[in-house]
Design an enzyme around this catalytic site. Sequence first.
Site, PDB file in Angstrom:
ATOM      1  N   ASP A 139       0.866  -1.183   0.000  1.00 56.13           N
ATOM      2  CA  ASP A 139       0.000   0.000   0.000  1.00 56.13           C
ATOM      3  C   ASP A 139       0.902   1.232   0.000  1.00 56.13           C
ATOM      4  O   ASP A 139       1.164   1.835   1.034  1.00 56.13           O
ATOM      5  CB  ASP A 139      -0.916  -0.017   1.219  1.00 56.13           C
ATOM      6  CG  ASP A 139      -1.977   1.066   1.144  1.00 56.13           C
ATOM      7  OD1 ASP A 139      -2.069   1.735   0.100  1.00 56.13           O
ATOM      8  OD2 ASP A 139      -2.717   1.242   2.129  1.00 56.13           O
ATOM      9  N   ALA A 140       1.369   1.587  -1.192  1.00 52.73           N
ATOM     10  CA  ALA A 140       2.366   2.648  -1.350  1.00 52.73           C
ATOM     11  C   ALA A 140       1.797   3.914  -1.979  1.00 52.73           C
ATOM     12  O   ALA A 140       2.398   4.977  -1.897  1.00 52.73           O
ATOM     13  CB  ALA A 140       3.537   2.136  -2.195  1.00 52.73           C
ATOM     14  N   LYS A 141       0.656   3.778  -2.655  1.00 53.38           N
ATOM     15  CA  LYS A 141      -0.026   4.907  -3.301  1.00 53.38           C
ATOM     16  C   LYS A 141       0.929   5.747  -4.150  1.00 53.38           C
ATOM     17  O   LYS A 141       0.951   6.966  -4.075  1.00 53.38           O
ATOM     18  CB  LYS A 141      -0.733   5.776  -2.258  1.00 53.38           C
ATOM     19  CG  LYS A 141      -1.817   5.023  -1.473  1.00 53.38           C
ATOM     20  CD  LYS A 141      -2.498   5.899  -0.456  1.00 53.38           C
ATOM     21  CE  LYS A 141      -3.556   5.142   0.314  1.00 53.38           C
ATOM     22  NZ  LYS A 141      -2.971   4.132   1.241  1.00 53.38           N
ATOM     23  N   ARG A 142       1.694   5.072  -4.994  1.00 55.92           N
ATOM     24  CA  ARG A 142       2.639   5.756  -5.856  1.00 55.92           C
ATOM     25  C   ARG A 142       1.934   6.277  -7.107  1.00 55.92           C
ATOM     26  O   ARG A 142       0.756   6.025  -7.326  1.00 55.92           O
ATOM     27  CB  ARG A 142       3.793   4.820  -6.233  1.00 55.92           C
ATOM     28  CG  ARG A 142       4.670   4.376  -5.056  1.00 55.92           C
ATOM     29  CD  ARG A 142       5.277   5.550  -4.330  1.00 55.92           C
ATOM     30  NE  ARG A 142       6.427   5.183  -3.512  1.00 55.92           N
ATOM     31  CZ  ARG A 142       6.407   5.009  -2.202  1.00 55.92           C
ATOM     32  NH1 ARG A 142       5.294   5.159  -1.531  1.00 55.92           N
ATOM     33  NH2 ARG A 142       7.513   4.683  -1.544  1.00 55.92           N
TER      34      ARG A 142
END
Length: 272
Positions: free
Chosen positions: A94-97
């Site tokens: 869950d890095a939301k890049r």
Amino acid sequence: MTTEQLIEQIKIKKSFLAIGLDVDLNKIPPHLLDTEDPIFEFNKAIIDATHHLCVSYKPNTAFYEAYGLKGWKALEKTINYLNENYPEIFTIADAKRGDIGNTSTMYAKAFLEDLAFDSVTVAPYMGKDSVEPFLAFKNKHTILLALTSNQGAFDFQTKTIEGKEVYKQVLETSKTWENSEHLMYVVGATKAEYLTDIRKIIPNSFLLVPGVGAQGGSLQDVCKYGMTANVGLLINSSRGIIYASNGTDFAEAAAKNAKMLQQEMEAILNSK
């Protein structure tokens, strides 16, 4: 992991639970702070106690990056432990890049290649060339932020432009991107009333649904409006499971809460 393998695990475990590994050193049991790697020891205990009840783990990378190198090493040890001991588990970074093409390629390599996660969360704001580099990886998944559970979601996502809400435009446009069959989508549980319209646009895609429990989302409503023939849902719970206890029984308490959710999911599956 392929989508078919994920669906098979859901059938075997009678669960579509994803457990968020959002480790805060201020919240974990104090006795772990004396260990060499408190973050990893916490994760390992949670995983060993709950792996049979869930189909996915979702470490939020911010909770690891906040601790610098030792946090990143703990994340690496966690994903390696999962891949070596529980390879049937679907893993989510869950890095939301999301950035311009070359940068996205490097982000994708970091999470899908080097750390070997099965999937990564990505923000769609910069469009096609910021997302397609993630979609290029075989048997990996890109989980696009579509309609989130936070209050600020109403700032942009539900605004109407040229007669259509922005989140619907994101969904429709994303279907035209190369390798879009590798897409999944984040839809917050507190937005369950939107799921009927969402399913008209992406009828079969998997949805990662945070917000059940602590944030007030209803599992029953999400399943009523969002479930497909192949379930098509990953319901995430973080705080409600991993912080069920702050004592030496924390892993057992986490398993107890995970079991409650799993049994509720099993009942829903059996009723279909």
